[in-house]
Design an enzyme around this catalytic site. Sequence first.
Site, PDB file in Angstrom:
ATOM      1  CE  LYS A  90      -2.621   2.525   3.559  1.00 13.68           C
ATOM      2  NZ  LYS A  90      -1.494   3.297   4.085  1.00 13.68           N
ATOM      3  NE  ARG A 116       0.371  12.307   6.964  1.00 15.29           N
ATOM      4  CZ  ARG A 116       0.492  13.589   7.262  1.00 15.29           C
ATOM      5  NH1 ARG A 116      -0.573  14.323   7.472  1.00 15.29           N
ATOM      6  NH2 ARG A 116       1.693  14.140   7.341  1.00 15.29           N
ATOM      7  NE  ARG A 138      -0.577  10.171   9.910  1.00 12.72           N
ATOM      8  CZ  ARG A 138      -0.807   9.063   9.222  1.00 12.72           C
ATOM      9  NH1 ARG A 138      -1.958   8.482   9.256  1.00 12.72           N
ATOM     10  NH2 ARG A 138       0.132   8.534   8.468  1.00 12.72           N
ATOM     11  CB  ILE A 192       0.580  18.654   5.386  1.00  8.65           C
ATOM     12  CG1 ILE A 192      -0.434  19.810   5.434  1.00  8.65           C
ATOM     13  CG2 ILE A 192      -0.109  17.314   5.306  1.00  8.65           C
ATOM     14  CD1 ILE A 192      -1.192  20.009   4.128  1.00  8.65           C
ATOM     15  CG  ASP A 193       4.534  21.175   9.879  1.00  8.71           C
ATOM     16  OD1 ASP A 193       4.120  20.003   9.746  1.00  8.71           O
ATOM     17  OD2 ASP A 193       5.371  21.488  10.741  1.00  8.71           O
ATOM     18  NE  ARG A 252      -7.328   4.343   4.969  1.00  9.56           N
ATOM     19  CZ  ARG A 252      -6.426   5.055   5.646  1.00  9.56           C
ATOM     20  NH1 ARG A 252      -6.575   5.264   6.912  1.00  9.56           N
ATOM     21  NH2 ARG A 252      -5.373   5.563   5.028  1.00  9.56           N
TER      22      ARG A 252
HETATM   23  C1  UD1 Z   1       3.798   7.200   6.329  1.00  9.79           C
HETATM   24  C2  UD1 Z   1       3.034   5.922   6.087  1.00  9.79           C
HETATM   25  C3  UD1 Z   1       2.426   5.429   7.391  1.00  9.79           C
HETATM   26  C4  UD1 Z   1       3.494   5.293   8.449  1.00  9.79           C
HETATM   27  C5  UD1 Z   1       4.308   6.592   8.581  1.00  9.79           C
HETATM   28  C6  UD1 Z   1       5.512   6.462   9.503  1.00  9.79           C
HETATM   29  C7  UD1 Z   1       2.231   6.058   3.814  1.00  9.79           C
HETATM   30  C8  UD1 Z   1       1.055   6.174   2.906  1.00  9.79           C
HETATM   31  N1  UD1 Z   1       1.974   6.149   5.132  1.00  9.79           N
HETATM   32  O1  UD1 Z   1       2.862   8.162   6.802  1.00  9.79           O
HETATM   33  O2  UD1 Z   1       1.810   4.162   7.133  1.00  9.79           O
HETATM   34  O3  UD1 Z   1       2.893   5.033   9.687  1.00  9.79           O
HETATM   35  O4  UD1 Z   1       4.815   6.981   7.292  1.00  9.79           O
HETATM   36  O5  UD1 Z   1       6.306   5.413   9.097  1.00  9.79           O
HETATM   37  O6  UD1 Z   1       3.351   5.841   3.387  1.00  9.79           O
HETATM   38  N2  UD1 Z   1       4.836  15.199  10.504  1.00  9.79           N
HETATM   39  C9  UD1 Z   1       4.732  16.553  10.765  1.00  9.79           C
HETATM   40  N3  UD1 Z   1       4.643  17.415   9.706  1.00  9.79           N
HETATM   41  C10 UD1 Z   1       4.642  16.992   8.402  1.00  9.79           C
HETATM   42  C11 UD1 Z   1       4.756  15.592   8.165  1.00  9.79           C
HETATM   43  C12 UD1 Z   1       4.848  14.734   9.236  1.00  9.79           C
HETATM   44  O7  UD1 Z   1       4.736  16.985  11.917  1.00  9.79           O
HETATM   45  O8  UD1 Z   1       4.550  17.827   7.494  1.00  9.79           O
HETATM   46  C13 UD1 Z   1       4.956  14.245  11.644  1.00  9.79           C
HETATM   47  C14 UD1 Z   1       3.764  13.305  11.770  1.00  9.79           C
HETATM   48  O9  UD1 Z   1       2.726  13.902  12.517  1.00  9.79           O
HETATM   49  C15 UD1 Z   1       4.406  12.127  12.473  1.00  9.79           C
HETATM   50  C16 UD1 Z   1       5.831  12.087  11.914  1.00  9.79           C
HETATM   51  O10 UD1 Z   1       6.049  13.392  11.382  1.00  9.79           O
HETATM   52  O11 UD1 Z   1       4.481  12.349  13.854  1.00  9.79           O
HETATM   53  C17 UD1 Z   1       6.066  11.066  10.827  1.00  9.79           C
HETATM   54  O12 UD1 Z   1       5.086  11.210   9.825  1.00  9.79           O
HETATM   55  P1  UD1 Z   1       5.338  10.778   8.318  1.00  9.79           P
HETATM   56  O13 UD1 Z   1       6.602   9.975   8.241  1.00  9.79           O
HETATM   57  O14 UD1 Z   1       5.231  11.978   7.465  1.00  9.79           O
HETATM   58  O15 UD1 Z   1       4.130   9.819   8.078  1.00  9.79           O
HETATM   59  P2  UD1 Z   1       3.231   9.702   6.793  1.00  9.79           P
HETATM   60  O16 UD1 Z   1       4.016  10.006   5.577  1.00  9.79           O
HETATM   61  O17 UD1 Z   1       1.963  10.419   7.044  1.00  9.79           O
END
Ligand code: UD1
Length: 423
Positions: A22, A92, A121, A123-124, A397
Amino acid sequence: MNAIQIYGGKRLQGQTRIQGSKNAVLPILAATLLIDGTCEIENCPNISDVRHMIRLLESMCCKIERQGQTVKVHTGQLSHCDMPSDSVCVMRSSIMLLGALLARIGSVSMQYPGGCVIGSRPIDLHLQGLRKMGVTIEEKEDGFYAETKALVGTYHRLPFVSVGATENLLLAAVLAKGDTIIENAAREPEISALCEFLIKAGAKIEGAGTSRLVIHGVEKLYPITYRIPADRIVAGTYLAACLCSGGEIFLKEAPCIQMQSIIRVAEEMGAILEESKDGLLVICYERRKALSKLQTDSYPGFPTDIQSAFLTALTVADGRSIMEETIFENRFRIVPELQKMGANIQVQKNVVIIDGTERLQGALIQAEELRGGAALVLAGAMADGVTTVTNCHFIERGYEDICFDLQKLGIRCQKIDYPVTDI
Ligand code: UD1
């Protein structure tokens, strides 16, 4: 059919094939937007997140054909679009479309993405990184409008590791003017798969699989055929099913190399594992040992996506285990459901203390998110009596057919009708 009923308490025996990943396929489907022509994506799992991503691509005038496990994406003339908000908000990964669409058509209007209820989560990092590449972003209450005249390569150092931000910046960078460097990039195998896809299509990327990616922008990418690797999280879930219920199972095509941290922890709990090029054999007859400390981490550490499944297995381990979640702040939502089944767990912020009990009892329990939902099905499989897990649309999902797979591993379970409970 929105619930799974499980008749638990049986040891596992059997084999099942592991579906395509996925987390690899979603950014790769977004990446097809960068390519003018038809890409063929093989081994594409038939899960609801993929169906939502396909719907989003169709809303941009892409034509999609699915033949069995192969999905053909004809991008042709892309257009500005109204993305269906339910598909944007349900997962997401819809944010992955941002980098690709900016590269291809220069502007995007979208709602904030959704996904599992496992933390805030934000997206900043995605938005900050894109701004540095020449994108103007106007944020509103429920979404944003992003626009660029031309994406320009730049230097990024992510303040912490983010899978999604690494992927989005990568997608924006491959067709940008000049070079982009991403330091402190995530190293998840799904990012390596995305790099492999892009390189095959003509992108120039150095450092795939490392924490420093260097992307030399190119003019154009070309249509290709690409096979999605097997899903290490699904394989890890079924490995954990064997830790929960005991027995002997073979996971065909399990990506053992990507599963090293999971395999090591399973061995520490007393399982015997044999890796081969065809898959992973899991043997587990002794009572599982408790773990003095297990901590989630970004790759190559122990994945947060497998935490719930191992937490479930530890509820019947011999002794006290301590588990720390370091990635998402709200990932212990299954604890009250496991407690209904007799599990002895205490939550202290991002740490759980689990005192192993001999057996769990079947109960009516509710899934609230994808990976936790799958873990509750594993709990049902090892519990005495009947367990019903409701709200299984969350599980769909990411799992093509968890019931079918678990039946092949010897578990008695079936899908049943049950009303959806809003949470
Ligand atoms: C991806 C995976 C998810 C997995 C996660 C961590 C996909 C579709 N999803 O999610 O299954 O659990 O990686 O391995 O691949 N964060 C921020 N700001 C941002 C982006 C992230 O604060 O702009 C924080 C998040 O809240 C979280 C951490 O960074 O605490 C890691 O998130 P991230 O690695 O970005 O996870 P996803 O890409 O959403």
